[in-house]
Write an enzyme that holds these catalytic residues in place. Structure first.
Site, PDB file in Angstrom:
ATOM      1  N   LYS A 106       0.830  -1.212   0.000  1.00 44.68           N
ATOM      2  CA  LYS A 106       0.000   0.000   0.000  1.00 44.68           C
ATOM      3  C   LYS A 106       0.862   1.258   0.000  1.00 44.68           C
ATOM      4  O   LYS A 106       0.633   2.182  -0.780  1.00 44.68           O
ATOM      5  CB  LYS A 106      -0.924  -0.032   1.222  1.00 44.68           C
ATOM      6  N   ARG A 151       2.858   6.004  -3.332  1.00 46.73           N
ATOM      7  CA  ARG A 151       4.002   6.795  -3.798  1.00 46.73           C
ATOM      8  C   ARG A 151       4.221   6.636  -5.298  1.00 46.73           C
ATOM      9  O   ARG A 151       4.676   7.566  -5.968  1.00 46.73           O
ATOM     10  CB  ARG A 151       5.251   6.389  -3.011  1.00 46.73           C
ATOM     11  N   ARG A 208      -8.113  12.173  12.728  1.00 46.81           N
ATOM     12  CA  ARG A 208      -6.691  11.880  12.916  1.00 46.81           C
ATOM     13  C   ARG A 208      -5.838  13.156  12.901  1.00 46.81           C
ATOM     14  O   ARG A 208      -6.161  14.125  12.208  1.00 46.81           O
ATOM     15  CB  ARG A 208      -6.228  10.877  11.854  1.00 46.81           C
ATOM     16  N   SER A 233       7.700   9.077  12.086  1.00 47.66           N
ATOM     17  CA  SER A 233       6.598   8.904  11.141  1.00 47.66           C
ATOM     18  C   SER A 233       7.076   9.046   9.701  1.00 47.66           C
ATOM     19  O   SER A 233       7.576  10.103   9.300  1.00 47.66           O
ATOM     20  CB  SER A 233       5.504   9.953  11.412  1.00 47.66           C
ATOM     21  N   GLN A 274       5.115   9.106   7.231  1.00 50.88           N
ATOM     22  CA  GLN A 274       4.178  10.003   6.536  1.00 50.88           C
ATOM     23  C   GLN A 274       4.635  11.444   6.683  1.00 50.88           C
ATOM     24  O   GLN A 274       4.607  12.220   5.726  1.00 50.88           O
ATOM     25  CB  GLN A 274       2.766   9.819   7.079  1.00 50.88           C
ATOM     26  N   ASP A 296       2.331  -1.097  11.759  1.00 51.84           N
ATOM     27  CA  ASP A 296       0.995  -1.483  11.290  1.00 51.84           C
ATOM     28  C   ASP A 296       0.645  -2.935  11.630  1.00 51.84           C
ATOM     29  O   ASP A 296      -0.491  -3.358  11.423  1.00 51.84           O
ATOM     30  CB  ASP A 296       0.903  -1.303   9.772  1.00 51.84           C
ATOM     31  N   ARG A 353      -5.850   1.504  18.305  1.00 52.89           N
ATOM     32  CA  ARG A 353      -5.578   0.056  18.175  1.00 52.89           C
ATOM     33  C   ARG A 353      -5.199  -0.606  19.498  1.00 52.89           C
ATOM     34  O   ARG A 353      -5.303  -1.823  19.616  1.00 52.89           O
ATOM     35  CB  ARG A 353      -4.491  -0.178  17.113  1.00 52.89           C
ATOM     36  N   ARG A 408      -7.248  -3.511   9.793  1.00 51.00           N
ATOM     37  CA  ARG A 408      -6.250  -4.418  10.380  1.00 51.00           C
ATOM     38  C   ARG A 408      -6.784  -5.111  11.636  1.00 51.00           C
ATOM     39  O   ARG A 408      -6.380  -6.224  11.963  1.00 51.00           O
ATOM     40  CB  ARG A 408      -4.949  -3.673  10.665  1.00 51.00           C
TER      41      ARG A 408
HETATM   42  C1  S3P Z   1       2.818   4.859   6.248  1.00 49.25           C
HETATM   43  C2  S3P Z   1       3.441   5.182   7.435  1.00 49.25           C
HETATM   44  C3  S3P Z   1       2.960   4.742   8.750  1.00 49.25           C
HETATM   45  C4  S3P Z   1       1.961   3.604   8.635  1.00 49.25           C
HETATM   46  C5  S3P Z   1       0.937   3.859   7.549  1.00 49.25           C
HETATM   47  C6  S3P Z   1       1.620   4.005   6.209  1.00 49.25           C
HETATM   48  C7  S3P Z   1       3.382   5.359   4.978  1.00 49.25           C
HETATM   49  O1  S3P Z   1       2.293   5.823   9.380  1.00 49.25           O
HETATM   50  O2  S3P Z   1       1.320   3.387   9.862  1.00 49.25           O
HETATM   51  O3  S3P Z   1       0.006   2.804   7.489  1.00 49.25           O
HETATM   52  O4  S3P Z   1       3.000   4.842   3.905  1.00 49.25           O
HETATM   53  O5  S3P Z   1       4.220   6.261   5.021  1.00 49.25           O
HETATM   54  P1  S3P Z   1       3.081   6.893  10.284  1.00 49.25           P
HETATM   55  O6  S3P Z   1       3.919   7.694   9.385  1.00 49.25           O
HETATM   56  O7  S3P Z   1       1.993   7.704  10.933  1.00 49.25           O
HETATM   57  O8  S3P Z   1       3.881   6.102  11.266  1.00 49.25           O
END
Ligand code: S3P
Length: 444
Positions: A27, A32, A128, A173, A175, A321, A352, A397
């Protein structure tokens, strides 16, 4: 794209997982691949794209910003890149459904565009935290409005220019790191992100695959704005986060012997393998290879006697995750498993820690939530079960983790609010049934 809440899983107790299977594409990498392909010059051909609601939300967003995209067709997607400045304003808000990755990465990527855009999501995504991206983006000069509590909708206004930033992330993170780096593509000078702990590095690897120079030194990663991306061919490996349910299922179910084909084993993602092995799991990596800059392997997993452990804190970002599935393994292990340093689990698609503790308690397992983790004492799933009814709270999940718990339960398990399994793992129930899980989908 609003989540429907009428899908339940009905799980028959017992069984074993055997045979071979291929889980859908990763995913994180799928998101990306669309983002960078859209901004590239020339065509990009993607294979193994995840046709789940989350990555399709990213694809639809770029389609609405004028990018010609063919597919997905059996995981194949062709993107005709528009170049760094070629996106156009969408004709309304971009709905990103349940997808945190889409919203946080797009906030960075869109901060440097010349048009305004609004990002919205479903109820879960709208709860979130988004300040973790809007704060550093504001330091770069971005103008992004959110709700008073720092949540979506995000309204992004064009600004004359963005400046490079040297950012020390307070949370580990990927993200946030990716959002800042994507904004950095449009910023003057150098943008650097320092991570408190190593997180998934798919953005860095893929930028390199598209010909963009990314420099890493230890936990610091830097790039210089103003460069170009060149279209390429990408083969996306199977998602280790989806494989995790099968790694746990086969580990806990006596008689299991399962082969998972072509799964991504990027070192920033393999915490689930490290943790399960530390618990005694029998997991073998076969035929290690690389595709599109990402390592992959076939994974053989057989049932093993698991023991409880104290999960090393350095594994937390590498398995972030996979904890719902790991908690099911802990519930089937001998002794106590303790996780700390994982407060991030409280702000995922659901809380979670609480939701897993509630579900495990419901199945008669002692699971005590901690502010930043959980303590689980292994036992017989379902032994003091009242109803066997689990609420997945719309979290994909959680739903798939409790489905695997059925393999070791003493009675049937019913899981409600499972429709969002579609966000990351379309076809989960059929694939799981095909290798031995007694799963039935019931639409209320
Ligand atoms: C992800 C980063 C993770 C992960 C999410 C996907 C990504 O989140 O939990 O399912 O694709 O960069 P965080 O960056 O909040 O840790």
């Amino acid at each position: 794209m609003a989540a429907v809440t009428d899908l339940r899983f009905q799980i028959a107790p017992g069984g074993a997982l055997t045979g071979r299977l291929r889980v859908p594409g990763d995913k994180s990498i799928s998101h990306r691949s669309i983002m960078l392909a859209a901004l590239a010059e020339g065509e990009t051909h993607i294979g193994g794209f995840l046709e789940g609601a989350d990555s399709l939300a990213t694809l639809a967003a770029f389609h609405r910003m004028g990018v010609a995209i063919d597919g997905p067709d059996a995981g194949r997607v062709r993107v005709r890149g528009v170049g760094m400045r070629g996106l156009s304003a969408p004709d309304g808000a971009l709905d990103l459904g349940n997808s945190g990755t889409s919203m946080r990465l797009l906030a960075g990527l869109l901060a440097g565009q010349s048009f305004p855009v609004t990002l919205v999501g479903d109820d879960s995504l709208s709860r979130r935290p988004m300040r973790r991206v809007t704060d550093p983006l504001a330091m770069m000069g971005a103008r992004i409005d959110s709700s008073e509590t720092g949540t979506a909708p995000l309204r992004i206004e064009p600004v004359p220019h963005l400046s490079g930033l040297d950012y020390a992330m307070p949370v580990a993170s990927a993200q946030v790191k990716s959002s800042v780096l994507l904004a950095g593509l449009y910023a003057a000078g150098e943008t650097c992100v320092t991570e408190p702990a190593r997180t998934r590095d798919h953005t860095e690897r893929m930028l390199t695959a598209f010909g963009y120079s990314v420099r890493r030194q230890g936990c610091k990663v830097c790039l210089t704005g103003g460069g170009r991306l060149s279209g390429c061919r990408l083969a996306i490996p199977g998602d280790i986060s989806s494989a995790a349910f099968f790694l746990v299922g086969a580990s806990i179910a006596p008689g299991s012997d399962l082969l998972l084909e072509a799964v991504g084993i990027n070192p920033t993602r393999v915490g689930v393998i490290n943790i399960l092995r530390a618990m005694g799991a029998d997991i073998e990596l076969i035929d290690r290879r690389t595709a599109g800059g990402e390592p992959l392997a076939d994974i053989r997993v057989c049932c093993a006697r698991l023991k409880g452990i104290r999960i090393p804190v350095d594994q937390v970002p590498l398995a972030i995750d996979e904890f719902p599935a790991i908690f099911i393994a802990a519930a089937c292990a001998e002794g106590e498993t303790v996780l700390t340093g994982a407060e991030e689990l409280r702000v995922k698609e659901s809380d979670r820690i609480q939701v897993m503790a509630d579900g495990l308690n419901q199945l008669g397992i002692l699971a005590e939530p901690l502010p930043d983790g959980i303590r689980i004492v292994g036992g017989q799933l379902g032994s003091t079960m009242t109803t066997g009814d689990i609420d997945a709270h719309g979290d994909h999940r959680i739903a798939m983790s409790f489905a695997m718990a059925g393999l070791r339960a003493s009675g049937p398990i019913k899981i409600r609010d499972c429709a969002n399994v579609e966000t990351s793992f379309p076809g989960f129930a059929d694939l799981a049934a095909g290798c031995g899980l007694g799963i039935e989908e019931v639409r209320a």
